[in-house]
Design an enzyme around this catalytic site. Structure first.
Site, short mmCIF file in Angstrom:
data_model
loop_
_atom_site.label_atom_id
_atom_site.label_comp_id
_atom_site.label_asym_id
_atom_site.label_seq_id
_atom_site.Cartn_x
_atom_site.Cartn_y
_atom_site.Cartn_z
CB CYS A 125 -0.94 0.01 1.20
SG CYS A 125 -2.13 -1.33 1.15
CG HIS A 262 -3.12 3.81 2.32
ND1 HIS A 262 -3.58 3.45 1.07
CD2 HIS A 262 -3.14 2.68 3.07
CE1 HIS A 262 -3.85 2.16 1.07
NE2 HIS A 262 -3.60 1.67 2.26
CG ASN A 292 -6.57 -0.49 1.27
OD1 ASN A 292 -5.88 -0.02 0.37
ND2 ASN A 292 -6.07 -0.99 2.38
O1 UT7 Z 1 -3.68 -0.90 3.58
C1 UT7 Z 1 -3.14 -1.78 4.48
C2 UT7 Z 1 -3.43 -1.34 5.84
N1 UT7 Z 1 -4.47 -2.12 6.42
C3 UT7 Z 1 -5.25 -1.57 7.31
O2 UT7 Z 1 -5.12 -0.41 7.54
C4 UT7 Z 1 -6.23 -2.40 8.08
C5 UT7 Z 1 -6.14 -2.10 9.52
N2 UT7 Z 1 -7.11 -2.81 10.30
C6 UT7 Z 1 -8.42 -2.53 10.29
O3 UT7 Z 1 -8.84 -1.64 9.60
C7 UT7 Z 1 -9.33 -3.27 11.22
O4 UT7 Z 1 -8.56 -4.11 12.05
C8 UT7 Z 1 -10.39 -4.12 10.47
C9 UT7 Z 1 -11.38 -3.21 9.78
C10 UT7 Z 1 -9.71 -5.00 9.45
C11 UT7 Z 1 -11.16 -5.01 11.45
O5 UT7 Z 1 -11.74 -4.24 12.47
P1 UT7 Z 1 -11.65 -4.73 13.97
O6 UT7 Z 1 -12.40 -3.75 14.76
O7 UT7 Z 1 -10.19 -4.91 14.27
O8 UT7 Z 1 -12.44 -6.10 13.94
P2 UT7 Z 1 -11.95 -7.59 14.28
O9 UT7 Z 1 -11.14 -8.14 13.15
O10 UT7 Z 1 -11.33 -7.63 15.62
O11 UT7 Z 1 -13.31 -8.35 14.33
C12 UT7 Z 1 -14.35 -7.96 15.28
C13 UT7 Z 1 -15.56 -8.83 15.03
C14 UT7 Z 1 -15.27 -10.33 15.01
O12 UT7 Z 1 -16.38 -11.00 15.57
P3 UT7 Z 1 -16.35 -11.50 17.10
O13 UT7 Z 1 -15.18 -12.45 17.17
O14 UT7 Z 1 -16.15 -10.27 17.91
O15 UT7 Z 1 -17.68 -12.14 17.25
C15 UT7 Z 1 -15.19 -10.65 13.55
O16 UT7 Z 1 -15.51 -12.00 13.28
O17 UT7 Z 1 -16.13 -8.54 13.75
C16 UT7 Z 1 -16.25 -9.75 12.99
N3 UT7 Z 1 -16.04 -9.43 11.59
C17 UT7 Z 1 -17.04 -9.13 10.75
N4 UT7 Z 1 -18.36 -9.07 10.90
C18 UT7 Z 1 -19.10 -8.72 9.83
C19 UT7 Z 1 -14.86 -9.33 10.94
N5 UT7 Z 1 -15.08 -8.99 9.66
C20 UT7 Z 1 -16.42 -8.86 9.51
C21 UT7 Z 1 -17.25 -8.52 8.42
N6 UT7 Z 1 -18.57 -8.44 8.63
N7 UT7 Z 1 -16.76 -8.21 7.21
#
Ligand code: UT7
Length: 335
Positions: A125, A262, A292
């Protein structure tokens, strides 16, 4: 030009890489969160709340990395009013090239009829910021005068569509700028790239990676991300690099007209903005529209703010990005 041709500025003058044209390409297929939720176990509410993303563009088979890059490059050249034959270098940042080799950049070179040399650059990225930095160094060293810097990505081809934690986050597209050698007095009043800084921490290579390789039909690879880990590093590292670039120019955040970050996640964009103390009205946001698009995200955002009239000649624009590697960096340009 393939050979070194020193452009020697007059006494007291310096060479500057001036940004004279901007172009973009977005695929034909627009996929809303609701449409995605029909194929993936997710919802519009979750995606918007956690990321700010509302939609993304996904490439059809004919919309290859080279095709999209070529379209964006042609638009940047037309914007600058420069003929393709005058281009002496094409630098293409991508993590999703069409082939292992030749570089997608040489396909673009052939398609537009550019001269000189062309190569790809891989920094995920952060690729566009890396490519800008290298292009600026080439121009200032007299190796090239008219350089196309392109970010083009088809992340839809490396998505694991079973992994809802990543497949909702990315989109496809390409953005391009033309950099042209000009002169300045070395002050921050000059037009062009004033300073650029890039970094990588290879020991963080396993928090965001592709588990395969381009050109391997048995294992083309899928993107794997430990989102929270990436998030944890993003705000601190991006804010630091922006400050570093400002200090190098003797400027402060108040001098910046636009921050073009970004476009990975609205929460990261807001976090960086808050830490830097830059008002939200000065931050260009397209993550809601494009999701993204990795190396294409910064030039796509720049293009959006340029075509709607926000970004104007003479303004100071700070660009930043962070991605797999980890890699990150920032570049300050007076447009
Ligand atoms: O360009 C490269 C740079 N990359 C980034 O900048 C990404 C940086 N990271 C992020 O933006 C965030 O970590 C994410 C958006 C990827 C994820 O957000 P989060 O708040 O860290 O969520 P998580 O992965 O910890 O997941 C929280 C919950 C989980 O459920 P439980 O275990 O709490 O029941 C996931 O299973 O959200 C669930 N989940 C979803 N639910 C619905 C994860 N993805 C999804 C989804 N739809 N697409």
């Amino acid at each position: 030009m393939a050979d070194t041709q020193q452009s020697i500025p007059q006494a007291g003058r310096v060479i500057r890489s001036q940004l004279t044209g901007i172009g973009a390409y977005l695929p034909r297929d627009l996929i809303s969160n609701d449409e995605l939720a029909k194929r993936v176990d997710t919802s519009d509410a979750w995606i918007r709340e956690r990321t700010g993303i509302r939609q993304r563009y996904l490439a059809q088979p004919d919309e290859t990395c080279a095709f999209m890059a070529t379209e964006a490059a042609r638009m940047a050249l037309a914007d600058a009013g420069v003929a393709a034959e005058a281009v002496d270098a094409v630098l293409l940042a991508t993590a999703t090239p069409d082939q292992a080799f030749p570089a997608t950049a040489v396909r673009v070179q052939a398609a537009i009829g550019a001269k000189g040399f062309a190569f790809d650059l891989s920094a995920a990225c952060s690729g566009f910021i890396y490519a800008l930095t290298v292009a600026d160094a080439l121009i200032r060293a007299g190796q090239a005068r008219n350089v196309l810097v392109i970010g083009s990505e088809v992340y839809s081809r490396i998505m694991n569509w079973e992994d809802r934690g990543t497949c909702v986050l990315f989109g496809d597209g390409a953005g391009a700028v033309l950099l042209q050698a000009g002169e300045g007095d070395g002050s921050h009043a000059d037009r062009g790239i004033l300073s650029a800084h890039i970094h990588s921490h290879g020991d963080l290579g396993d928090i965001l990676y592709v588990d395969g390789a381009v050109g391997r039909s048995d294992r083309p690879g899928h993107l794997v991300m430990h989102g929270r880990e990436v998030f944890r590093h993003a705000v601190a590292k991006l804010s630091e690099t922006v400050q570093q670039t400002l200090v190098a120019c003797g400027l402060t955040i108040a001098d910046i007209d636009w921050l073009v970050p970004h476009q990975a996640n609205m929460r990261i964009i807001d976090g960086v903005g808050r830490r830097l103390g830059i008002p939200a009205e000065k931050v260009v946001v397209t993550v809601d529209q494009h999701a993204n698009t990795s190396a294409a995200s910064v030039p796509l955002a720049l293009h959006a703010a340029y075509t709607d009239g926000r970004v104007k000649r003479g303004q100071l624009i700070m660009m930043e990005a962070l991605g797999g590697g980890l890699t990150w960096g920032s570049a300050l340009v007076r447009f």
